[in-house]
Design an enzyme around this catalytic site. Structure first.
Site, mmCIF file in Angstrom:
data_model
loop_
_atom_site.group_PDB
_atom_site.id
_atom_site.type_symbol
_atom_site.label_atom_id
_atom_site.label_comp_id
_atom_site.label_asym_id
_atom_site.label_seq_id
_atom_site.Cartn_x
_atom_site.Cartn_y
_atom_site.Cartn_z
ATOM 1 N N GLN A 75 0.794 -1.202 0.046
ATOM 2 C CA GLN A 75 -0.100 0.117 0.176
ATOM 3 C C GLN A 75 0.900 1.345 -0.116
ATOM 4 O OE1 GLN A 75 -3.357 0.536 -0.397
ATOM 5 N NE2 GLN A 75 -3.538 -1.428 -0.892
ATOM 6 N N SER A 76 2.190 1.294 -0.579
ATOM 7 C CA SER A 76 2.986 2.523 -0.615
ATOM 8 C C SER A 76 2.549 3.548 -1.513
ATOM 9 C CB SER A 76 4.279 1.979 -1.296
ATOM 10 O OG SER A 76 5.062 2.967 -1.598
ATOM 11 N N ASN A 77 2.508 4.729 -0.692
ATOM 12 C CA ASN A 77 2.080 6.036 -1.227
ATOM 13 C C ASN A 77 3.017 6.374 -2.229
ATOM 14 O OD1 ASN A 77 -0.434 6.709 0.190
ATOM 15 N ND2 ASN A 77 0.923 6.750 1.980
ATOM 16 N N CYS A 79 5.142 4.650 -3.979
ATOM 17 C CA CYS A 79 5.206 3.597 -5.193
ATOM 18 C C CYS A 79 4.090 4.162 -6.182
ATOM 19 C CB CYS A 79 5.032 2.254 -5.054
ATOM 20 S SG CYS A 79 6.448 1.554 -4.138
#
Ligand code: PLP
Length: 332
Positions: A75-77, A79
């Protein structure tokens, strides 16, 4: 300073707004609360990584790269914003994400896919190895990859937050507001390093307080040396003589909860308060934890009605959709 002559691409509109949160301020009867809206950077649903990516992609272009490769949690912002920035700047994008792919992708992962990034799943422990494997494979296939570290946190990305501090400084001048503290979520360090350096450059007198999401002051991988390393490499890059010591780095590690990306009562209550009082959305992983910590510090009397504090909203609102199950229980 060489800041204005560093390679940079335009990804979003700046300055981002500064808002006075009148209803929240009244409800808590504590400090006057302002918010810097980096959740509103105008690219791919916004967030702090946009400012770093302007300089990182500037450097990638200078090096003749054609593909961005980076890594993070599922859930990386960071990325998601790298995927969006890649599109805007004309790059391909490969993401190495640690975690198990869900049956139905949602939140940031869904956005990665919509934005056309190529996703490589891996275990957390294999992440760095995979990042360079993917990069090597791209090179062998005749591509020219540019690897961006976790969170875009190096001396190139951090320049974006030195710049952000200059931006805020001029907004505060215009508004006639003096702050006692700036509070924000800190994790890979680029934001805090840039803000801390920027604060020293501008002569900011208040506290620049990072609320840790997952880092600790002591232990096997202490965070303060990471901050000073990034900040001082950034100072060198922009041609400033100023240097940061560990005592310049203000860090609160009291709100680590059950770990990274495991929101609990603190985070859900912060999401509730900001929704109910201000109609502002926070993300469960970063901004809700930092805001929860800040509101707890108000309750403990660390900030009173004699203070003026700015919460720097670093984005992450798309995370909300990945916690739909829990949020539906909290808000019913
Ligand atoms: C990455 C991130 C942070 C932390 O910033 P760092 O520069 O990695 O310390 C804070 N908030 C959000 C929403 C983020 O995505």
């Amino acid at each position: 300073m060489k800041l204005d002559s560093l390679p940079r691409v335009h990804l979003a509109e700046f300055p981002t707004p500064v808002h006075y949160l009148e209803t929240l301020t009244k409800a808590y009867k504590g400090p006057a609360i302002y918010m810097k809206r980096d959740d509103l950077t105008s690219l791919g649903m916004g967030g702090n990584k946009t400012r770093k990516l302007e300089f990182l992609i500037g450097e990638a272009l200078k090096q003749g790269a054609d593909t961005l490769v980076t890594t993070g949690g599922i859930q990386s912002n960071h990325c998601r914003l790298t995927a969006a920035a890649a599109r805007k700047a004309g790059f391909d994008c490969h993401l190495v994400l640690n975690g198990t792919p869900p049956k139905i992708p949602n939140g940031n992962l869904l956005l990665d896919i919509i934005l056309g990034a190529k996703v490589h799943y891996c275990d957390r422990k294999d992440r760095d190895k995979r990042l360079f494997q993917v990069s090597d494979q791209l090179s062998e296939a005749g591509k020219n990859p540019y690897v961006i570290p976790v969170g875009g946190s190096n001396s190139i990305g951090s320049v974006g937050y030195v710049n952000a501090m200059l931006e805020l400084n001029s907004q505060l001048d215009d508004m006639g507001v003096t702050l006692d503290a700036i509070i924000f979520a800190t994790s890979s360090g680029g934001t805090q390093a840039g803000l801390t350096l920027g604060a020293k450059i501008t002569g900011f007198k208040g506290d620049v307080l990072g609320i840790s999401i997952d880092q600790t002051k002591i232990g096997s991988n202490p965070f303060p040396p990471v901050l000073t390393q990034i900040a001082n490499a950034t100072a060198e890059r922009i041609g400033s003589d100023i240097r940061i010591t560990e005592s310049d780095c203000s860090l609160n590690c009291d709100y680590l909860g059950a770990g990274y990306a495991v929101p609990g009562e603190l985070e859900f209550n912060a999401i509730k308060d900001l929704c109910l009082y201000e109609g502002i959305l926070l993300g469960p992983v970063y901004t809700a934890r930092a805001m929860g910590g800040f509101l707890d510090l108000i309750k403990k009397g660390c900030f009173t009605k004699h203070h003026t504090v700015l919460f720097w909203h670093t984005g992450g609102t798309p995370e909300l959709f990945a916690w739909a199950d829990q949020l539906r229980e909290v808000f019913k």
